[in-house]
Design a protein around this motif. Structure first.
Motif, mmCIF file in Angstrom:
data_model
loop_
_atom_site.group_PDB
_atom_site.id
_atom_site.type_symbol
_atom_site.label_atom_id
_atom_site.label_comp_id
_atom_site.label_asym_id
_atom_site.label_seq_id
_atom_site.Cartn_x
_atom_site.Cartn_y
_atom_site.Cartn_z
ATOM 1 N N VAL A 36 4.550 5.418 13.630
ATOM 2 C CA VAL A 36 5.039 6.655 13.168
ATOM 3 C C VAL A 36 3.857 7.735 12.376
ATOM 4 O O VAL A 36 4.329 8.612 12.344
ATOM 5 N N GLY A 37 2.453 7.255 12.317
ATOM 6 C CA GLY A 37 1.595 8.010 12.058
ATOM 7 C C GLY A 37 0.429 7.276 11.730
ATOM 8 O O GLY A 37 0.134 6.239 12.334
ATOM 9 N N LEU A 38 -0.831 8.047 11.409
ATOM 10 C CA LEU A 38 -2.297 7.519 11.139
ATOM 11 C C LEU A 38 -2.515 7.364 9.669
ATOM 12 O O LEU A 38 -2.145 8.365 8.974
ATOM 13 N N LEU A 39 -2.951 6.293 9.505
ATOM 14 C CA LEU A 39 -3.765 6.550 7.870
ATOM 15 C C LEU A 39 -5.173 6.182 8.195
ATOM 16 O O LEU A 39 -5.560 4.939 8.742
ATOM 17 N N ASP A 40 -5.986 6.921 7.936
ATOM 18 C CA ASP A 40 -7.206 7.042 7.780
ATOM 19 C C ASP A 40 -7.616 6.840 9.354
ATOM 20 O O ASP A 40 -8.598 6.091 9.553
ATOM 21 N N ASP A 41 -7.022 7.500 10.123
ATOM 22 C CA ASP A 41 -7.249 7.774 11.658
ATOM 23 C C ASP A 41 -7.151 6.312 12.406
ATOM 24 O O ASP A 41 -7.385 6.074 13.268
ATOM 25 N N LYS A 42 -6.125 5.559 11.717
ATOM 26 C CA LYS A 42 -5.846 4.317 12.342
ATOM 27 C C LYS A 42 -4.245 4.240 12.288
ATOM 28 O O LYS A 42 -3.477 4.655 11.289
ATOM 29 N N PRO A 43 -3.377 3.831 13.254
ATOM 30 C CA PRO A 43 -2.218 3.720 13.469
ATOM 31 C C PRO A 43 -1.168 2.908 12.396
ATOM 32 O O PRO A 43 -1.725 1.826 12.163
ATOM 33 N N ILE A 44 -0.020 3.445 12.145
ATOM 34 C CA ILE A 44 0.894 2.543 11.421
ATOM 35 C C ILE A 44 2.110 2.709 12.062
ATOM 36 O O ILE A 44 2.460 3.622 12.406
ATOM 37 N N GLY A 45 2.688 1.642 12.439
ATOM 38 C CA GLY A 45 4.060 1.533 13.093
ATOM 39 C C GLY A 45 5.237 0.826 12.190
ATOM 40 O O GLY A 45 4.817 0.415 11.169
ATOM 41 N N VAL A 46 6.506 1.083 12.419
ATOM 42 C CA VAL A 46 7.659 0.515 11.913
ATOM 43 C C VAL A 46 8.471 -0.431 12.743
ATOM 44 O O VAL A 46 8.155 -0.222 13.978
ATOM 45 N N GLN A 47 9.339 -1.181 12.314
ATOM 46 C CA GLN A 47 10.058 -2.181 12.906
ATOM 47 C C GLN A 47 11.484 -1.784 12.970
ATOM 48 O O GLN A 47 11.887 -1.635 11.865
ATOM 49 N N ILE A 48 12.248 -1.940 14.044
ATOM 50 C CA ILE A 48 13.688 -1.806 13.980
ATOM 51 C C ILE A 48 14.279 -2.835 14.879
ATOM 52 O O ILE A 48 13.890 -3.274 15.663
ATOM 53 N N ILE A 49 15.385 -3.354 14.036
ATOM 54 C CA ILE A 49 15.983 -4.629 14.161
ATOM 55 C C ILE A 49 17.437 -4.217 14.599
ATOM 56 O O ILE A 49 17.988 -3.448 13.902
ATOM 57 N N GLY A 50 17.958 -4.901 15.626
ATOM 58 C CA GLY A 50 19.280 -4.699 16.064
ATOM 59 C C GLY A 50 20.181 -6.112 16.098
ATOM 60 O O GLY A 50 19.394 -7.234 16.198
ATOM 61 N N SER A 51 21.447 -6.007 16.583
ATOM 62 C CA SER A 51 22.287 -7.190 16.720
ATOM 63 C C SER A 51 21.780 -7.900 18.100
ATOM 64 O O SER A 51 21.156 -7.141 18.925
ATOM 65 N N ARG A 52 22.508 -8.993 18.450
ATOM 66 C CA ARG A 52 22.019 -9.560 19.700
ATOM 67 C C ARG A 52 22.473 -8.897 20.850
ATOM 68 O O ARG A 52 23.314 -8.195 21.099
ATOM 69 N N TYR A 53 21.337 -8.960 21.709
ATOM 70 C CA TYR A 53 21.578 -8.206 23.255
ATOM 71 C C TYR A 53 21.747 -6.628 22.912
ATOM 72 O O TYR A 53 22.455 -5.909 24.040
ATOM 73 N N ARG A 54 21.582 -5.903 21.730
ATOM 74 C CA ARG A 54 21.523 -4.744 21.520
ATOM 75 C C ARG A 54 20.335 -3.993 21.623
ATOM 76 O O ARG A 54 19.987 -3.154 20.965
ATOM 77 N N ASP A 106 0.975 -1.267 0.073
ATOM 78 C CA ASP A 106 -0.080 -0.089 -0.046
ATOM 79 C C ASP A 106 0.944 1.394 -0.110
ATOM 80 O O ASP A 106 1.635 1.410 1.066
ATOM 81 N N LYS A 107 0.475 2.110 -0.821
ATOM 82 C CA LYS A 107 1.723 3.378 -1.217
ATOM 83 C C LYS A 107 1.682 4.305 0.051
ATOM 84 O O LYS A 107 2.410 4.772 0.545
ATOM 85 N N LYS A 108 0.605 4.277 0.576
ATOM 86 C CA LYS A 108 0.344 5.126 1.725
ATOM 87 C C LYS A 108 0.968 4.598 3.147
ATOM 88 O O LYS A 108 1.696 5.316 3.943
ATOM 89 N N VAL A 109 1.012 3.225 3.298
ATOM 90 C CA VAL A 109 1.606 2.631 4.337
ATOM 91 C C VAL A 109 3.378 2.770 4.166
ATOM 92 O O VAL A 109 4.198 3.158 5.092
ATOM 93 N N ILE A 110 3.789 2.791 2.824
ATOM 94 C CA ILE A 110 5.224 2.684 2.631
ATOM 95 C C ILE A 110 5.670 3.949 2.742
ATOM 96 O O ILE A 110 6.658 4.378 3.253
#
Length: 474
Positions: free
Chosen positions: A430-448, A279-283
């Motif tokens: 990170v924001g709302l799309l049609d008044d509903k939330p959208i989030g993002v994922q952040i990944i790191g190394s082990r135990y960081r 979905d372009k708006k999500v991206i």
């Protein structure tokens, strides 16, 4: 803060106010129980009300403080526990009617750590059957709704946890994650979370003593963790839950803060595989999170991740094979028709491995994880979507097995793949799309987890939090 209702306070601020004597644990607990009474009927997020026990615990906490006793990091702070975690004297039903009398003889490791920190448990939150759907409904306790919109899912399997804390019921919610069950509800409900490194938070249910241990890869892919309305509260919940418990042989005494990384920290902004329907708006909102990191001093580069498709397939094959061999018979015996529809959808995307194939897949996991760890040496932070589509309807996974397969393979591929690696991964809205939330994922190394949460906090500082907009609706 004084003019803000107590139930809207952060866990950090609540603990500070109680410690300074500005408010009592009893006052705080009563405020959260009143909020639960007002908000929960429409949500069905908390399915076991522990209000009476909570008030007694709060009064005891105040007496302890009055005597000058040592105070834990969550002294007097109301929390909820997911119903698949043992709380002494309560049933760990895991959403299955046949297990409604599975009374816990003692507290789980996480429950024990929360109590030691002074937290007040006000209720148990809903989960799907066997905690194995991404949508929260079961024949024992019914459907849990999303506080933003009852037509969309609150996520799963920690859907009750996500819905409750977003609505202001409890300052921190406990959940767990084997394929996204912390991160998906955080995305759906507009809150923050972290799936810690495998071994960071001890995991043990005394009710396990009645039967077999979980399969090996299920142990390696599952994590306990906190859901909260801010990154600071997630960090506090992680600190409390991470304390040692000798009942978990996989617990690791790793420091919560590692060596400072040289800046600017490089961020791998994940390229989207060509076969994913987005979905372009999500991206666009995911790109906004990348901009927030760049504006905060991170070096953001759009790059391809180390075989996200193969990593996801490895997760799906391993977890499905273990279920098919060791758990499916019980699931078929005790699970509902809706649950079996969802299960067939997961299996539709999997290859059920024979003995040799299973052993080779476990061996292959080491190579896959090594490739990701080497990638993380160059890019200590990875930014991805949680879903490339908006939040689906509350029962999308039981429309058909094909729809379930599409949800896991297309929509949340970046989410579930990370479990097979055992790496820490946070979600922040990170924001709302049609008044509903959208989030993002952040990944790191082990135990960081510290590096991951620092990046999440940088996004939160730019984007803000969103539950205030939910509460303003009344």
């Amino acid at each position: 803060m004084a003019k803000t209702p107590i139930w809207q306070w952060s866990a950090v601020d609540t603990a500070k106010a109680i410690r300074k004597g500005k408010v009592s644990a009893e006052e705080v607990t009563k405020a959260h129980l009143a909020r639960m009474k007002a908000a929960n009927p429409a949500l069905n997020a908390v399915v076991v009300d522990l209000g009476a026990e909570a008030l007694k615990a709060a009064k005891d906490a105040d007496k302890h403080q009055a005597k000058g006793g040592e105070l834990g990091a969550l002294h007097g702070v109301p929390v909820t526990i997911k119903i698949n975690l043992d709380v002494k004297g309560q049933a760990n039903s895991n959403g299955v009617p046949a297990f409604k009398d599975n009374i816990a003889p003692d507290d789980s490791a996480v429950t024990s750590n929360l109590r030691k920190a002074g937290a007040i448990i006000i209720g148990l939150t809903n989960t799907p059957e066997f905690s194995m759907r991404a949508f929260t409904e079961n024949p024992l306790h019914g459907l849990t709704r999303n506080p933003w919109d009852p037509a969309i899912t609150c996520g799963g399997s920690s859907g009750g946890a996500g819905s409750s804390v977003a609505a202001g019921i409890g300052a921190i919610a406990h959940g767990n994650d084997i394929g996204g069950s912390l991160r998906w509800p955080a995305f759906c409900n507009g809150i923050a979370t972290i799936k810690p490194t495998q071994g960071r938070i001890p995991a043990f249910n005394p009710t396990q003593m009645k039967g077999d241990e979980r399969p090996l890869m299920a142990q390696f892919m599952s994590s306990q963790g906190p859901l909260a309305r801010s990154v600071a509260d997630v960090r506090l919940g992680l600190e409390v839950m991470s304390q040692r418990d000798p009942r978990d042989p996989w617990w690791v005494p790793a420091p919560l803060v590692g060596p400072k990384l040289k800046g600017p920290i490089k961020v791998a902004f994940a390229k989207i595989p060509a076969d994913m329907k987005t979905d372009k708006k999500v991206i666009s909102l995911v790109r906004k999170a990348a901009d927030h990191l760049a504006d905060s001093g991170y070096d953001v580069q759009e790059v391809e991740l180390p075989d996200i498709n193969g990593t996801w397939k490895l997760w799906c094959d391993l977890i499905s094979t273990e279920m098919a061999v060791l758990q499916e018979a019980a699931m078929r015996q005790y699970g509902s028709a809706d649950f079996m529809t969802a299960l067939e959808g997961i299996k539709l995307a999997a290859t059920i491995l024979d003995q040799e194939g299973y052993m080779k897949a476990i061996a292959q996991r080491s190579r896959v994880l090594r490739n990701w760890l080497m990638f993380l040496e160059d890019y200590p932070v990875i930014l991805t979507p949680i879903s490339v589509q908006p939040t689906p309807s509350y029962n999308a996974d039981i429309e058909s097995p094909e729809r379930t397969r599409e949800l896991f393979w297309n929509d949340v591929r970046f989410m579930s793949a990370i479990n097979v690696l055992g790496l820490p991964a946070a979600v922040v809205p990170v924001g709302l799309l049609d008044d509903k939330p959208i989030g993002v994922q952040i990944i790191g190394s082990r135990y960081r987890e510290d590096v991951v949460l620092d990046a999440a906090a940088a996004i939160e500082k730019k984007a803000g939090t969103f539950v205030e907009q939910l509460w303003a609706r009344g």
